[in-house]
Design a protein around this motif. Structure first.
Motif, PDB file in Angstrom:
ATOM      1  N   LEU A 167       0.836  -1.198   0.000  1.00 39.87           N
ATOM      2  CA  LEU A 167       0.000   0.000   0.000  1.00 39.87           C
ATOM      3  C   LEU A 167       0.872   1.250   0.000  1.00 39.87           C
ATOM      4  O   LEU A 167       0.554   2.248  -0.645  1.00 39.87           O
ATOM      5  CB  LEU A 167      -0.936  -0.001   1.211  1.00 39.87           C
ATOM      6  CG  LEU A 167      -2.120  -0.960   1.090  1.00 39.87           C
ATOM      7  CD1 LEU A 167      -2.812  -1.137   2.425  1.00 39.87           C
ATOM      8  CD2 LEU A 167      -3.118  -0.457   0.046  1.00 39.87           C
ATOM      9  N   LEU A 204       2.223   1.645  -3.363  1.00 40.48           N
ATOM     10  CA  LEU A 204       1.148   2.167  -4.199  1.00 40.48           C
ATOM     11  C   LEU A 204       1.027   3.677  -4.018  1.00 40.48           C
ATOM     12  O   LEU A 204       0.944   4.434  -4.990  1.00 40.48           O
ATOM     13  CB  LEU A 204      -0.160   1.458  -3.798  1.00 40.48           C
ATOM     14  CG  LEU A 204      -1.431   1.791  -4.549  1.00 40.48           C
ATOM     15  CD1 LEU A 204      -1.284   1.454  -6.016  1.00 40.48           C
ATOM     16  CD2 LEU A 204      -2.612   1.010  -3.964  1.00 40.48           C
ATOM     17  N   GLU A 205       1.030   4.084  -2.773  1.00 35.79           N
ATOM     18  CA  GLU A 205       0.906   5.508  -2.462  1.00 35.79           C
ATOM     19  C   GLU A 205       2.062   6.303  -3.079  1.00 35.79           C
ATOM     20  O   GLU A 205       1.865   7.329  -3.719  1.00 35.79           O
ATOM     21  CB  GLU A 205       0.886   5.688  -0.941  1.00 35.79           C
ATOM     22  CG  GLU A 205       0.921   7.134  -0.505  1.00 35.79           C
ATOM     23  CD  GLU A 205      -0.327   7.541   0.253  1.00 35.79           C
ATOM     24  OE1 GLU A 205      -0.767   6.754   1.100  1.00 35.79           O
ATOM     25  OE2 GLU A 205      -0.854   8.616  -0.024  1.00 35.79           O
ATOM     26  N   MET A 258      -7.351   3.460  -3.534  1.00 39.63           N
ATOM     27  CA  MET A 258      -6.286   3.003  -2.656  1.00 39.63           C
ATOM     28  C   MET A 258      -6.740   3.064  -1.194  1.00 39.63           C
ATOM     29  O   MET A 258      -6.476   2.152  -0.418  1.00 39.63           O
ATOM     30  CB  MET A 258      -5.052   3.881  -2.845  1.00 39.63           C
ATOM     31  CG  MET A 258      -3.917   3.533  -1.930  1.00 39.63           C
ATOM     32  SD  MET A 258      -2.578   4.684  -2.166  1.00 39.63           S
ATOM     33  CE  MET A 258      -3.279   6.117  -1.387  1.00 39.63           C
TER      34      MET A 258
END
Lengths: 127, 757
Positions: B16, B19-20, B91
């Motif tokens: 995550l 992803l961010e 997200m």
């Protein structure tokens, strides 16, 4: 069917989750597991492994060198030209399979796998 | 399995974050070649793991997400600002779904569906929503089509109808296959298929008969070792299901001609009964001429040799089993290869150059040991001094060298524990995103100095105060869009969150380009809340700092976000409990800046070494606001004997430290003329003046927990070990101030002002 001797399996995957699951399943079935955490590392481990693995199981989506790249690299190595390489992928679509196949993959396992399917896939190429 | 699940969740957090980072790079238009791939991989990995654990909600969502990202990856979709916004929002949903899977709060289904629809619009799976999204979208249905994980099943499905239902044993299924050259090029072998097929027969308690068709085999001198000439025909019992046979060819459908027929034709030609027929098949290869076998062997050997097998014997009765046994399994042969030591070493080095995962407790242990080392080193030094070795130049040099090394080791271990603030900073993007959508203000968050490293224990504790401050900044700091436009500013507000190292501490600033603190309104509110007198004259700075007062809130309407009036005083307390300080500066119309100064670690503390009644103790420097030499005329006694000191018009309760802590031999002094007092301040700004004998110095001390090693003691927060090996207590300033206040509370209110004036 006779019991297979302790064979080495090289698993290449950047996901620790997947690596743990593979190790769990394979060691449970009596295989010895060596690991590479991405394609580049996988090839390094393959070159250095003594004894070499009887089969490679590789993920497709990985940083640095992806699964297709791994297969191509393996097929270019004289010692491992004929080493079975099974790709591990969530994609059940034909496109990925065909690409892996064209690169020289022996077969594929669709994630999520269970240990039985994993072991029979390995047996399929190592007996 | 639970352990692996834990690994999975850890990995989800990492993905995550990846992803961010990736999406932030895309949004800021500084994406590199691999950024989109990394973003895709992150979601892909989450999906893969989730599927393995049967976490359906997570699989469903990440699958659709992945599809949309795939569009960007394959250049089908241009990642516009709007699309990245969809990705960011998704997200957040994904991150919440991970929390849900972990056993946390469940995610609102409507929110999930909304994001799913948006993602599908992006990927083109769903039409752009012109009307209500729910009307045109049934998540369950489209999901079923979009994704159905097909578990790989190689092992035959056990359909056993028993003998009564089986067809007569005479019926056989005939499989004929001819591998292409390509099949051998893929690390496969006809042998593997033969093994699989014979295994199918064995599973049914029967045998398979294998026949090798050699018509295509050229003369020996024309034979190409890497080419495939042989065709194999295998007779299997009819009880073997067709699907099982097809499964055996699953991997080679594209590289192997393959036909499956029933044996009717064969039965006709052989015209024999069941058992004879089986024998006939079994013996079939015996009729092959010796030449043919030689050629066959040569070919097989060619293929086998290329993978390192030995030559099969030229047994005339070439049955499947015999043939297969002759080809030793490749693995056994490859085992004989020479170890390549050099390459091995290279790999080992590479692996080291990457990174290793270490259990945090081990690093903590290491830190503890380094703390001991620092103490031991200081002990040696002080012993040497005591023994009068100062004349020994070389000995002193050696000790100094050791001191430098010890400090280096300490720094090195600290840096192992240190982590960039990136992880917590990036979480703030979401905070601002949510706050801005809730307040309907366009706000962007700019991060600076995310690579600044701080001890990880501190990082975890930063999240809550930062969250609060950023919400405040969006809610109170940034003006409404129309006000911004009216003020000639860009409609989008900008908050900058930055970190930097400054003189052994970390400085975190939160800067907004909003309206700044409204001094008039803050003043009026403070008066209304009874915090200050209506006629008080305060500097701008003092007014700014009023917002840290407990119970202060200027928001006229209590918003969902930061309302309820527990705002900044809670933040200030949190920061101070970490040994930090917080300062605000503000320019009307230009915005406000909050500066947080924090220690780099919670394991080491900047302490002031003091002594009281012959006991050496440590006071955290961050709590000390000033040191005063007392003049008796500033000291006032209250009727019950407690004393206060007046400093610049403010009354501070005096606390004889030794007596308060109950030290042996401690007594209250009659006169305080010339005594040393330290004015200490707690998180909420209350003060006390501690009467001490002497200030001995300032040093960094390693914090040792009292509670873990002994038990809680009033007035003491922890302990440390000094250079001479003695234990010194680190004082709990908050507790001491609380004691001083309760002591003087009522009396101070009574007549302090009269006393002073």
């Amino acid at each position: 069917m006779t019991e297979t001797p302790t064979l080495r399996v090289l698993t290449i995957d950047d996901s620790r989750t997947m690596q743990s699951m593979l190790r769990n399943a394979l060691e449970g079935a009596g295989y010895e597991v060596i690991q590479g955490n991405d394609g580049v590392e996988g090839i390094d481990v393959l070159e250095a492994a003594t004894p070499p693995p009887a089969v490679i199981i590789t993920d497709i989506n990985m940083p640095r060198l992806d699964g297709f790249g791994v297969i191509e690299a393996v097929r270019k190595m004289d010692r491992f030209r004929h080493l079975p390489v099974i790709v591990l992928t969530t994609e059940s679509d034909q496109e990925k399979k065909a690409r892996a196949r064209a690169a020289g993959a022996t077969g594929w396992i669709i994630k999520p796998f269970n240990s039985d399917s994993l072991v029979s896939a390995i047996r399929r190429v190592t007996q | 399995m639970d352990e692996i699940l834990e690994i999975f969740f850890q990995e989800c957090d990492e993905q995550l974050q990846e992803l961010e980072t990736g999406l932030a790079a895309l949004a800021a238009d500084r994406a590199e070649d691999d950024t989109v791939n990394a973003v895709f991989r992150a979601v892909h990995s989450i999906k893969g793991g989730a599927a393995s654990f049967g976490l359906q909600n997570l699989v469903r969502f990440s699958h659709v997400y992945e599809n949309s990202l795939d569009g960007v990856r394959s250049d089908r979709i241009q990642p516009t600002k709007e699309i990245i916004a969809v990705f960011l929002k998704s997200m957040d949903v994904l991150s919440d779904l991970v929390v849900e899977a972990r056993g946390g709060a469940s995610v609102d289904a409507q929110r999930v569906d909304e994001s799913l629809t948006e993602l599908k619009v992006v990927s083109g799976e769903a039409p752009a929503a012109t009307s209500s999204p729910a009307a045109s979208f049934d998540p369950a249905e489209s999901e079923a089509e979009a994704f159905s994980p097909v578990p790989f099943e190689f092992e035959p499905v056990a359909f056993d109808f028993g003998d009564d239902f089986a067809e007569p044993a005479s019926a056989r299924k005939i499989v004929t296959f001819h591998p292409h050259d390509a099949m051998y090029g893929c690390g496969d072998d006809a042998r593997n298929i033969l093994v699989a097929l014979t295994a199918l027969a064995h599973d049914k308690g029967d045998t398979a008969q294998v026949e090798c068709l050699t018509e295509a085999l050229p003369a020996f001198h024309d034979l190409l070792p890497a080419s495939s000439y042989l065709t194999w025909r295998v007779a299997l019992p009819d009880s073997v299901a067709e699907s099982e046979i097809r499964d055996a060819f699953d991997w080679v459908v594209d590289s192997c001609d393959f036909t499956l027929e029933s044996d009717r034709a064969v039965t006709e030609t052989t015209n024999s009964d069941a058992s004879d027929e089986a024998d006939a098949f079994f013996d079939a290869p015996a009729s092959i001429s010796e030449d043919t076998i030689q050629a066959m062997v040569a070919q097989s050997a060619g293929q086998a040799l290329s993978r390192g097998a030995s030559l099969p014997t030229t047994d005339r009765r070439l049955t499947a089993e015999a043939f297969l046994d002759d080809l030793a399994p490749p693995a056994t042969i490859q085992r004989d290869e020479e170890p390549i030591a050099l390459t091995g070493a290279t790999v080992a080095r590479k692996a080291e150059a990457a990174s290793i995962r270490v259990d945090l407790s081990r690093v903590d242990d290491l830190m503890d040991l380094v703390g001991e080392l620092v103490i031991a080193q200081a002990a040696v030094q002080s012993l040497c001094q005591k023994a009068g070795t100062s004349g020994h130049h070389e000995l002193m040099q050696g000790i100094e060298g050791m001191q430098t090394l010890t400090r280096d080791i300490q720094d090195a271990v600290m840096s192992v524990r240190a982590q960039p603030v990136r992880s917590v900073f990036q979480r703030m993007q979401r905070v601002v995103r949510e706050a801005s959508s809730m307040t309907q203000k366009a706000v962007k968050l700019v991060l600076e100095g995310e690579d600044t490293e701080v001890d990880r224990t501190l990082i975890e504790k930063l999240a809550a105060p930062l969250t609060h401050m950023l919400r405040n900044a969006v809610d109170h700091g940034i003006e409404k869009t129309e006000d911004r436009i009216a003020a000639g500013k860009s409609p989008e507000g900008c908050i900058t969150l930055s970190a930097e190292h400054r003189s052994g501490r970390i400085l975190i600033t939160i800067k907004d380009d909003g309206a700044g603190v409204n001094h008039k309104r803050v003043f009026e509110t403070a008066v209304k809340r009874g915090i200050i007198a209506p006629d008080a004259t305060l500097s701008e700075d003092e007014i700014n700092n009023l917002i840290f007062t407990p119970g202060f809130s200027t928001a006229s309407e209590v918003s969902d976000l930061s309302g309820r009036g527990v705002g900044m005083d809670v933040v200030k307390q949190a920061i101070m409990s970490l040994g930090g300080r917080i300062v605000i500066s503000s320019v009307a119309g230009k915005g406000s800046t909050f500066s947080l100064s924090l220690p780099l670690t919670l394991a080491i503390l900047d302490g002031m070494l003091i002594s009281a009644d012959e006991t050496t103790m440590v006071i955290p420097i961050s709590a000390v606001s000033e040191a005063i030499i007392v003049s008796q005329s500033d000291v006032y006694s209250l009727p019950d004997g407690t004393r206060i000191i007046s400093k610049r018009g403010e009354c501070i309760p005096l606390l004889p430290l030794g007596v308060t802590l109950g030290l042996a031999g401690a007594r209250v002094r009659d006169t305080l003329e010339g005594a040393v007092v330290l004015v200490v301040e707690n998180e909420s700004g209350s003060r006390a003046a501690l009467i001490v004998d002497e200030i001995c110095g300032q040093m960094q001390v390693v914090i040792k927990s009292m509670e873990r090693n002994y038990r809680h003691i009033f007035g003491v927060s922890a302990a440390t070990i000094l250079g001479d090996g003695s234990v010194a207590l680190i004082l709990d300033v908050s507790a001491l101030i609380a004691a001083a206040l309760s002591q003087t509370e009522n009396k101070a209110a009574l007549g302090v002002s009269e006393l002073v004036n």
